[in-house]
Design a protein around this motif. Structure first.
Motif, PDB file in Angstrom:
ATOM      1  N   LEU A 178      34.153 -42.313  45.896  1.00 39.40           N
ATOM      2  CA  LEU A 178      33.988 -43.767  45.996  1.00 39.40           C
ATOM      3  C   LEU A 178      33.720 -44.223  47.425  1.00 39.40           C
ATOM      4  CD1 LEU A 178      36.749 -44.911  43.493  1.00 39.40           C
ATOM      5  CD2 LEU A 178      34.356 -45.655  43.431  1.00 39.40           C
ATOM      6  N   ILE A 179      34.251 -43.506  48.384  1.00 37.02           N
ATOM      7  CA  ILE A 179      34.043 -43.890  49.786  1.00 37.02           C
ATOM      8  C   ILE A 179      32.563 -43.843  50.146  1.00 37.02           C
ATOM      9  CG2 ILE A 179      34.489 -43.225  52.184  1.00 37.02           C
ATOM     10  CD1 ILE A 179      37.216 -42.174  51.257  1.00 37.02           C
ATOM     11  N   PHE A 180      31.843 -42.852  49.600  1.00 35.31           N
ATOM     12  CA  PHE A 180      30.480 -42.603  50.058  1.00 35.31           C
ATOM     13  C   PHE A 180      29.388 -43.056  49.092  1.00 35.31           C
ATOM     14  CE2 PHE A 180      33.165 -39.387  52.131  1.00 35.31           C
ATOM     15  CZ  PHE A 180      32.883 -39.689  53.461  1.00 35.31           C
ATOM     16  N   THR A 181      29.707 -43.223  47.813  1.00 26.36           N
ATOM     17  CA  THR A 181      28.654 -43.596  46.876  1.00 26.36           C
ATOM     18  C   THR A 181      28.116 -44.994  47.157  1.00 26.36           C
ATOM     19  OG1 THR A 181      28.066 -43.780  44.540  1.00 26.36           O
ATOM     20  CG2 THR A 181      30.250 -44.558  45.160  1.00 26.36           C
ATOM     21  N   ARG A 182      26.836 -45.172  46.890  1.00 32.26           N
ATOM     22  CA  ARG A 182      26.192 -46.477  47.084  1.00 32.26           C
ATOM     23  C   ARG A 182      25.650 -47.018  45.763  1.00 32.26           C
ATOM     24  NH1 ARG A 182      22.738 -45.663  52.747  1.00 32.26           N
ATOM     25  NH2 ARG A 182      24.536 -45.131  54.061  1.00 32.26           N
ATOM     26  N   ARG A 183      26.099 -46.450  44.672  1.00 32.04           N
ATOM     27  CA  ARG A 183      25.614 -46.865  43.354  1.00 32.04           C
ATOM     28  C   ARG A 183      26.706 -47.636  42.624  1.00 32.04           C
ATOM     29  NH1 ARG A 183      22.985 -41.792  40.407  1.00 32.04           N
ATOM     30  NH2 ARG A 183      22.481 -43.484  38.938  1.00 32.04           N
ATOM     31  N   ALA A 184      26.340 -48.822  42.131  1.00 29.70           N
ATOM     32  CA  ALA A 184      27.322 -49.687  41.479  1.00 29.70           C
ATOM     33  C   ALA A 184      27.882 -49.051  40.212  1.00 29.70           C
ATOM     34  CB  ALA A 184      26.679 -51.033  41.152  1.00 29.70           C
ATOM     35  N   ARG A 185      27.030 -48.444  39.396  1.00 32.44           N
ATOM     36  CA  ARG A 185      27.491 -47.855  38.149  1.00 32.44           C
ATOM     37  C   ARG A 185      28.424 -46.681  38.393  1.00 32.44           C
ATOM     38  NH1 ARG A 185      22.267 -47.812  33.991  1.00 32.44           N
ATOM     39  NH2 ARG A 185      22.013 -50.090  33.890  1.00 32.44           N
ATOM     40  N   VAL A 186      28.124 -45.895  39.403  1.00 33.23           N
ATOM     41  CA  VAL A 186      29.006 -44.771  39.755  1.00 33.23           C
ATOM     42  C   VAL A 186      30.355 -45.295  40.230  1.00 33.23           C
ATOM     43  CG1 VAL A 186      29.343 -42.828  41.334  1.00 33.23           C
ATOM     44  CG2 VAL A 186      27.102 -43.205  40.279  1.00 33.23           C
ATOM     45  N   SER A 187      30.342 -46.335  41.040  1.00 38.35           N
ATOM     46  CA  SER A 187      31.588 -46.924  41.540  1.00 38.35           C
ATOM     47  C   SER A 187      32.436 -47.456  40.386  1.00 38.35           C
ATOM     48  CB  SER A 187      31.282 -48.051  42.536  1.00 38.35           C
ATOM     49  OG  SER A 187      30.607 -47.568  43.674  1.00 38.35           O
ATOM     50  N   LEU A 188      31.801 -48.176  39.460  1.00 39.49           N
ATOM     51  CA  LEU A 188      32.532 -48.702  38.306  1.00 39.49           C
ATOM     52  C   LEU A 188      33.104 -47.570  37.464  1.00 39.49           C
ATOM     53  CD1 LEU A 188      30.285 -51.669  37.097  1.00 39.49           C
ATOM     54  CD2 LEU A 188      32.645 -51.825  37.908  1.00 39.49           C
ATOM     55  N   ALA A 189      32.305 -46.536  37.219  1.00 43.55           N
ATOM     56  CA  ALA A 189      32.759 -45.423  36.391  1.00 43.55           C
ATOM     57  C   ALA A 189      33.948 -44.708  37.034  1.00 43.55           C
ATOM     58  CB  ALA A 189      31.609 -44.437  36.155  1.00 43.55           C
ATOM     59  N   LEU A 190      33.880 -44.482  38.343  1.00 41.34           N
ATOM     60  CA  LEU A 190      34.959 -43.789  39.037  1.00 41.34           C
ATOM     61  C   LEU A 190      36.235 -44.634  39.062  1.00 41.34           C
ATOM     62  CD1 LEU A 190      32.966 -42.258  42.026  1.00 41.34           C
ATOM     63  CD2 LEU A 190      34.026 -40.992  40.148  1.00 41.34           C
ATOM     64  N   MET A 191      36.097 -45.943  39.300  1.00 38.11           N
ATOM     65  CA  MET A 191      37.281 -46.803  39.307  1.00 38.11           C
ATOM     66  C   MET A 191      37.927 -46.866  37.926  1.00 38.11           C
ATOM     67  SD  MET A 191      36.462 -50.006  41.895  1.00 38.11           S
ATOM     68  CE  MET A 191      34.938 -50.523  41.101  1.00 38.11           C
ATOM     69  N   LEU A 192      37.107 -46.967  36.883  1.00 38.05           N
ATOM     70  CA  LEU A 192      37.649 -46.991  35.522  1.00 38.05           C
ATOM     71  C   LEU A 192      38.292 -45.655  35.165  1.00 38.05           C
ATOM     72  CD1 LEU A 192      34.797 -48.949  33.696  1.00 38.05           C
ATOM     73  CD2 LEU A 192      37.112 -49.767  34.208  1.00 38.05           C
ATOM     74  N   PHE A 193      37.733 -44.565  35.675  1.00 38.55           N
ATOM     75  CA  PHE A 193      38.338 -43.248  35.439  1.00 38.55           C
ATOM     76  C   PHE A 193      39.728 -43.173  36.055  1.00 38.55           C
ATOM     77  CE2 PHE A 193      39.257 -39.036  37.229  1.00 38.55           C
ATOM     78  CZ  PHE A 193      39.344 -38.290  36.060  1.00 38.55           C
ATOM     79  N   ILE A 194      39.868 -43.624  37.292  1.00 39.75           N
ATOM     80  CA  ILE A 194      41.182 -43.587  37.951  1.00 39.75           C
ATOM     81  C   ILE A 194      42.177 -44.467  37.208  1.00 39.75           C
ATOM     82  CG2 ILE A 194      42.428 -44.136  40.083  1.00 39.75           C
ATOM     83  CD1 ILE A 194      39.846 -43.501  41.617  1.00 39.75           C
ATOM     84  N   ILE A 195      41.736 -45.657  36.802  1.00 42.83           N
ATOM     85  CA  ILE A 195      42.615 -46.549  36.043  1.00 42.83           C
ATOM     86  C   ILE A 195      43.059 -45.889  34.749  1.00 42.83           C
ATOM     87  CG2 ILE A 195      42.679 -48.724  34.742  1.00 42.83           C
ATOM     88  CD1 ILE A 195      40.820 -49.891  36.901  1.00 42.83           C
ATOM     89  N   ALA A 196      42.109 -45.270  34.029  1.00 44.51           N
ATOM     90  CA  ALA A 196      42.419 -44.636  32.746  1.00 44.51           C
ATOM     91  C   ALA A 196      43.400 -43.477  32.915  1.00 44.51           C
ATOM     92  CB  ALA A 196      41.131 -44.143  32.086  1.00 44.51           C
ATOM     93  N   THR A 197      43.217 -42.672  33.965  1.00 46.00           N
ATOM     94  CA  THR A 197      44.115 -41.530  34.159  1.00 46.00           C
ATOM     95  C   THR A 197      45.536 -41.995  34.469  1.00 46.00           C
ATOM     96  OG1 THR A 197      43.506 -41.392  36.511  1.00 46.00           O
ATOM     97  CG2 THR A 197      42.271 -40.017  34.972  1.00 46.00           C
ATOM     98  N   GLN A 198      45.672 -43.058  35.239  1.00 44.01           N
ATOM     99  CA  GLN A 198      47.010 -43.530  35.576  1.00 44.01           C
ATOM    100  C   GLN A 198      47.687 -44.190  34.378  1.00 44.01           C
ATOM    101  OE1 GLN A 198      47.703 -45.324  39.336  1.00 44.01           O
ATOM    102  NE2 GLN A 198      46.110 -44.197  40.381  1.00 44.01           N
ATOM    103  N   ILE A 199      46.909 -44.882  33.543  1.00 40.53           N
ATOM    104  CA  ILE A 199      47.480 -45.461  32.328  1.00 40.53           C
ATOM    105  C   ILE A 199      47.881 -44.360  31.362  1.00 40.53           C
ATOM    106  CG2 ILE A 199      46.946 -46.835  30.285  1.00 40.53           C
ATOM    107  CD1 ILE A 199      45.255 -48.633  32.044  1.00 40.53           C
ATOM    108  N   LEU A 200      47.046 -43.328  31.233  1.00 40.49           N
ATOM    109  CA  LEU A 200      47.380 -42.199  30.361  1.00 40.49           C
ATOM    110  C   LEU A 200      48.651 -41.505  30.824  1.00 40.49           C
ATOM    111  CD1 LEU A 200      46.695 -40.263  28.038  1.00 40.49           C
ATOM    112  CD2 LEU A 200      45.277 -38.956  29.659  1.00 40.49           C
TER     113      LEU A 200
END
Length: 212
Positions: A178-200
């Motif tokens: 997330l620090i280095f990506t410049r793509r909005a969809r990649v950023s959203l996907a990575l943030m949602l992944f982290i949220i999902a893993t912590q909720i799981l």
């Protein structure tokens, strides 16, 4: 609980409470901005595009703050009242409060596109979160911190929980990405992944006595 830890934890609770309040204030500003825009009473608000990047980032920081709190709680048996401990708490939690203040713009009307604000601040936010999470996890491992009365856990007895733990460790490379990506969809996907893993992780540990 060690009586000495009470004093450290009060300091920790105060600082993390400020960080949580900062996040909620950011969401409040967005809701008020939307209300003014729908009512048509604020020309500046009419020009603001909020998007998804900043709100999802705010949700991620809130959830990660809760996880951070649980890690500190597991360390209550190994922390004592020393100057080094107080300094460490101030650096880690103070750093997280600083990160939280960067998530939402203080004056939303000055940012016609919140996505532009996200791209300016994301390296500081994700870099800070990565550094703080690494520091607290390594500290816990070094001190041998673990929940009191935690049961022996194996893939055979708790497969979902063990899987969730392994997925949580993938958060570290996700933050780095997330620090280095410049793509909005990649950023959203990575943030949602982290949220999902912590909720799981939270859901899978719910029925396991002795875990937080």
């Amino acid at each position: 609980m060690d009586p000495q830890f009470d004093y450290i934890f009060e300091l920790f609770t105060l600082l993390i409470g400020l960080a949580v309040a900062e996040m909620l204030l950011g969401f409040s500003r967005i809701l008020k901005l939307r209300a003014r825009r729908r009512a048509g009473i604020d020309p500046a608000a009419m020009r603001v595009k909020v998007g998804w990047l900043v709100p999802i980032l705010g949700l991620l920081v809130l959830i990660d703050l809760a996880t951070f709190w649980s890690i500190i709680w597991t360390m209550r048996g190994v922390l004592d009242m020393r100057m080094a401990t107080i300094f460490g708490v101030l650096v880690l939690i103070g750093g997280y409060y600083l990160v939280a203040t960067l998530v939402f713009p203080d004056e939303p009307e000055m940012w016609p596109d919140f996505d532009a604000y996200f791209w300016q601040q994301k390296r500081w936010v994700f870099g800070g979160m990565l550094a703080i999470n690494l520091a607290i996890n390594l500290t816990g491992m070094a001190l041998g911190a673990s929940p009191e009365g935690a049961p022996q856990i194996s893939p055979a007895t708790h497969p979902v929980f063990v899987t969730s733990v392994l997925m949580v460790y993938l958060n570290f490379p996700a933050f780095a990405w997330l620090i280095f990506t410049r793509r909005a969809r990649v950023s959203l996907a990575l943030m949602l992944f982290i949220i999902a893993t912590q909720i799981l992780y939270a859901l899978s540990s719910w029925t396991i006595a002795g875990l937080v």
